[in-house]
Design a protein around this motif. Sequence first.
Motif, PDB file in Angstrom:
ATOM      1  N   HIS A   1       0.823  -1.212   0.000  1.00 24.51           N
ATOM      2  CA  HIS A   1       0.000   0.000   0.000  1.00 24.51           C
ATOM      3  C   HIS A   1       0.859   1.265   0.000  1.00 24.51           C
ATOM      4  N   LEU A   2       1.939   1.267   0.748  1.00 27.52           N
ATOM      5  CA  LEU A   2       2.742   2.484   0.871  1.00 27.52           C
ATOM      6  C   LEU A   2       3.635   2.735  -0.342  1.00 27.52           C
ATOM      7  N   LYS A   3       3.808   1.746  -1.213  1.00 24.64           N
ATOM      8  CA  LYS A   3       4.622   1.937  -2.413  1.00 24.64           C
ATOM      9  C   LYS A   3       4.015   2.997  -3.313  1.00 24.64           C
ATOM     10  N   ARG A   4       2.681   3.036  -3.377  1.00 23.00           N
ATOM     11  CA  ARG A   4       2.014   4.020  -4.232  1.00 23.00           C
ATOM     12  C   ARG A   4       2.247   5.446  -3.741  1.00 23.00           C
ATOM     13  N   TYR A   5       2.618   5.574  -2.475  1.00 21.48           N
ATOM     14  CA  TYR A   5       2.856   6.889  -1.888  1.00 21.48           C
ATOM     15  C   TYR A   5       4.348   7.233  -1.809  1.00 21.48           C
ATOM     16  N   GLY A   6       5.182   6.305  -2.280  1.00 19.73           N
ATOM     17  CA  GLY A   6       6.619   6.539  -2.163  1.00 19.73           C
ATOM     18  C   GLY A   6       7.103   6.505  -0.735  1.00 19.73           C
ATOM     19  N   LEU A   7       6.447   5.670   0.084  1.00 19.30           N
ATOM     20  CA  LEU A   7       6.804   5.559   1.496  1.00 19.30           C
ATOM     21  C   LEU A   7       7.144   4.121   1.877  1.00 19.30           C
ATOM     22  N   ASP A   8       7.407   3.282   0.892  1.00 14.68           N
ATOM     23  CA  ASP A   8       7.792   1.899   1.129  1.00 14.68           C
ATOM     24  C   ASP A   8       9.270   1.834   1.516  1.00 14.68           C
ATOM     25  N   TYR A   9       9.710   0.660   1.936  1.00 15.36           N
ATOM     26  CA  TYR A   9      11.074   0.513   2.419  1.00 15.36           C
ATOM     27  C   TYR A   9      12.100   0.832   1.338  1.00 15.36           C
ATOM     28  N   GLU A  10      11.915   0.306   0.131  1.00 15.95           N
ATOM     29  CA  GLU A  10      12.923   0.501  -0.914  1.00 15.95           C
ATOM     30  C   GLU A  10      13.085   1.981  -1.247  1.00 15.95           C
ATOM     31  N   THR A  11      11.985   2.705  -1.320  1.00 18.81           N
ATOM     32  CA  THR A  11      12.072   4.133  -1.628  1.00 18.81           C
ATOM     33  C   THR A  11      12.781   4.886  -0.523  1.00 18.81           C
ATOM     34  N   LEU A  12      12.399   4.612   0.726  1.00 22.98           N
ATOM     35  CA  LEU A  12      13.005   5.336   1.836  1.00 22.98           C
ATOM     36  C   LEU A  12      14.453   4.906   2.078  1.00 22.98           C
ATOM     37  N   ARG A  13      14.770   3.644   1.798  1.00 26.51           N
ATOM     38  CA  ARG A  13      16.155   3.192   1.959  1.00 26.51           C
ATOM     39  C   ARG A  13      17.085   3.922   0.998  1.00 26.51           C
ATOM     40  N   ALA A  14      16.567   4.219  -0.203  1.00 26.24           N
ATOM     41  CA  ALA A  14      17.386   4.961  -1.167  1.00 26.24           C
ATOM     42  C   ALA A  14      17.718   6.357  -0.651  1.00 26.24           C
ATOM     43  N   LEU A  15      16.813   6.911   0.158  1.00 29.76           N
ATOM     44  CA  LEU A  15      17.026   8.239   0.732  1.00 29.76           C
ATOM     45  C   LEU A  15      17.873   8.169   1.998  1.00 29.76           C
ATOM     46  N   LYS A  16      17.744   7.050   2.755  1.00 32.84           N
ATOM     47  CA  LYS A  16      18.437   6.910   4.042  1.00 32.84           C
ATOM     48  C   LYS A  16      18.831   5.444   4.227  1.00 32.84           C
ATOM     49  N   PRO A  17      20.018   5.063   3.785  1.00 33.39           N
ATOM     50  CA  PRO A  17      20.407   3.638   3.789  1.00 33.39           C
ATOM     51  C   PRO A  17      20.442   2.983   5.160  1.00 33.39           C
ATOM     52  N   ASP A  18      20.612   3.761   6.232  1.00 34.88           N
ATOM     53  CA  ASP A  18      20.696   3.152   7.562  1.00 34.88           C
ATOM     54  C   ASP A  18      19.353   3.113   8.282  1.00 34.88           C
ATOM     55  N   LEU A  19      18.267   3.319   7.549  1.00 32.08           N
ATOM     56  CA  LEU A  19      16.938   3.339   8.156  1.00 32.08           C
ATOM     57  C   LEU A  19      16.506   1.939   8.587  1.00 32.08           C
ATOM     58  N   VAL A  20      15.955   1.842   9.778  1.00 29.84           N
ATOM     59  CA  VAL A  20      15.306   0.618  10.251  1.00 29.84           C
ATOM     60  C   VAL A  20      13.811   0.783  10.000  1.00 29.84           C
ATOM     61  N   TYR A  21      13.249  -0.105   9.194  1.00 24.74           N
ATOM     62  CA  TYR A  21      11.864   0.018   8.718  1.00 24.74           C
ATOM     63  C   TYR A  21      11.105  -1.239   9.135  1.00 24.74           C
ATOM     64  N   CYS A  22      10.104  -1.085   9.987  1.00 23.24           N
ATOM     65  CA  CYS A  22       9.374  -2.232  10.529  1.00 23.24           C
ATOM     66  C   CYS A  22       7.944  -2.239  10.010  1.00 23.24           C
ATOM     67  N   SER A  23       7.593  -3.297   9.285  1.00 23.40           N
ATOM     68  CA  SER A  23       6.237  -3.475   8.766  1.00 23.40           C
ATOM     69  C   SER A  23       5.503  -4.511   9.609  1.00 23.40           C
ATOM     70  N   VAL A  24       4.305  -4.163  10.065  1.00 23.45           N
ATOM     71  CA  VAL A  24       3.478  -5.068  10.861  1.00 23.45           C
ATOM     72  C   VAL A  24       2.198  -5.340  10.078  1.00 23.45           C
ATOM     73  N   THR A  25       1.989  -6.600   9.706  1.00 22.58           N
ATOM     74  CA  THR A  25       0.789  -6.982   8.963  1.00 22.58           C
ATOM     75  C   THR A  25       0.202  -8.249   9.568  1.00 22.58           C
ATOM     76  N   GLY A  26      -0.953  -8.645   9.056  1.00 18.62           N
ATOM     77  CA  GLY A  26      -1.579  -9.846   9.565  1.00 18.62           C
ATOM     78  C   GLY A  26      -0.832 -11.107   9.185  1.00 18.62           C
ATOM     79  N   PHE A  27      -0.311 -11.152   7.943  1.00 17.15           N
ATOM     80  CA  PHE A  27       0.231 -12.409   7.422  1.00 17.15           C
ATOM     81  C   PHE A  27       1.633 -12.291   6.843  1.00 17.15           C
ATOM     82  N   GLY A  28       2.245 -11.115   6.918  1.00 16.32           N
ATOM     83  CA  GLY A  28       3.598 -10.966   6.415  1.00 16.32           C
ATOM     84  C   GLY A  28       3.642 -10.426   5.002  1.00 16.32           C
ATOM     85  N   GLN A  29       4.854 -10.208   4.522  1.00 16.09           N
ATOM     86  CA  GLN A  29       5.056  -9.578   3.221  1.00 16.09           C
ATOM     87  C   GLN A  29       5.004 -10.558   2.060  1.00 16.09           C
ATOM     88  N   ASP A  30       4.939 -11.860   2.330  1.00 17.69           N
ATOM     89  CA  ASP A  30       4.861 -12.844   1.252  1.00 17.69           C
ATOM     90  C   ASP A  30       3.946 -13.990   1.671  1.00 17.69           C
TER      91      ASP A  30
END
Length: 407
Positions: A108-137
């Motif tokens: 969902h956040l990829k469409r807003y440019g707020l996903d991990y890959e986008t933000l990592r490109a801006l800040k490589p040392d960012l710790v990004y925690c996603s909490v979902t019901g069933f995981g990313q895959d």
Amino acid sequence: MPTALGHIRVLDLSRVLAGPWCAQNLADLGADVIKIERPLVGDDTRAWGPPYARDADGNNTSEAAYYLSANRGKRSVTVDIASAGGQALLRELAGQCDVVLENFKVGHLKRYGLDYETLRALKPDLVYCSVTGFGQDGPYAHRPGYDFLIQGMGGLMSITGERDDLPGGGPQKAGVAITDLMTGMYATVAVLAALTHRDRTGEGQHIDMALLDVQVAMLANMGSNYLNSGMPPKRMGNAHANIVPYQTFACADGHIIVATGNDSQYQKFVEVGARPDLAADPRFATNPLRVRHRDILVPLLAGMVATRTRAEWIDQLEAAGVPCGPINDIGDVFENPQVKARGVAIEMDHPSAGKVTLVRSPMKLSATPTAAHRAPPLLGQHTDEVLREVLGRSDAEIAQLRAGGVL
């Protein structure tokens, strides 16, 4: 006093319970947690009442008790995440943070440019925690996940509740959203581990937390019982699958819990009950034998316990060194002398209620103690403050963002 995480800033894009619980832990440890909320609406739990916090005159405020339980120590900033201006603002804030927490649907956040890959490109040392019901895959990754559903799907409700063959038998959820809470706790551990890794290597990472994964993990001995026997455990009410007696008993005037963790404690229990024959009986001599013969033993113990009052049993069993205790309601809990001595309930100044009473963090650190330094914020209470302090925005720029519907 110094705090353990006073050098850490967290951008909290999560709402409801699992993510906010993690963020509250980090705030208690000293992190600057910036809670991003929808303008005018805010976190869903703000409306999950009654009950609500009350002001000095006893009138309800707009702050639901549910919301208050999970948002201590944070600063609230309102941003319209659906607007281009809001997305740009959040990317800028993320660049000034060490951690991002989010619990949006996968992708969902990829469409807003707020996903991990986008933000990592801006800040490589960012710790990004996603909490979902069933995981990313996985085949369920796209599904929304709610605590109640996960308690059912993850097996907890199959082992919670009275036995099916007894009155009241059937599946039962836990009394609090235990899967959300445990996910928040595991997420906290994962964030702290990722920050330690970052401090050693300069490398950030993506944390993938799933409620279903957590629920399966927290089956603990019950999951292990199945994996090592092939037999799915069943509901046993207040009894224990592997220890007897380790359950509730009805006294003459109420109920107690007796938790005999070894044979010596069992022997002391029946001696206090004037039934030493139940220790001498070869069917009950060891815990494995008591588990095997529980249907014979437990009714005998129940008859023994029913002859005395709760207070009598607790006094006598405590004197004998047998673990036991009452079943308190929540009012009893907060009046308990031990709870009071530990200062578990705390009173905090609140901008609309005047004062609110909350539960402090249970983490007690000698050198870097936790601190309840800020009450759960009002919606957008710190928007101007954060934009000025963190991003250097002027009052005129903030007013322009507000006029444009970004805030």
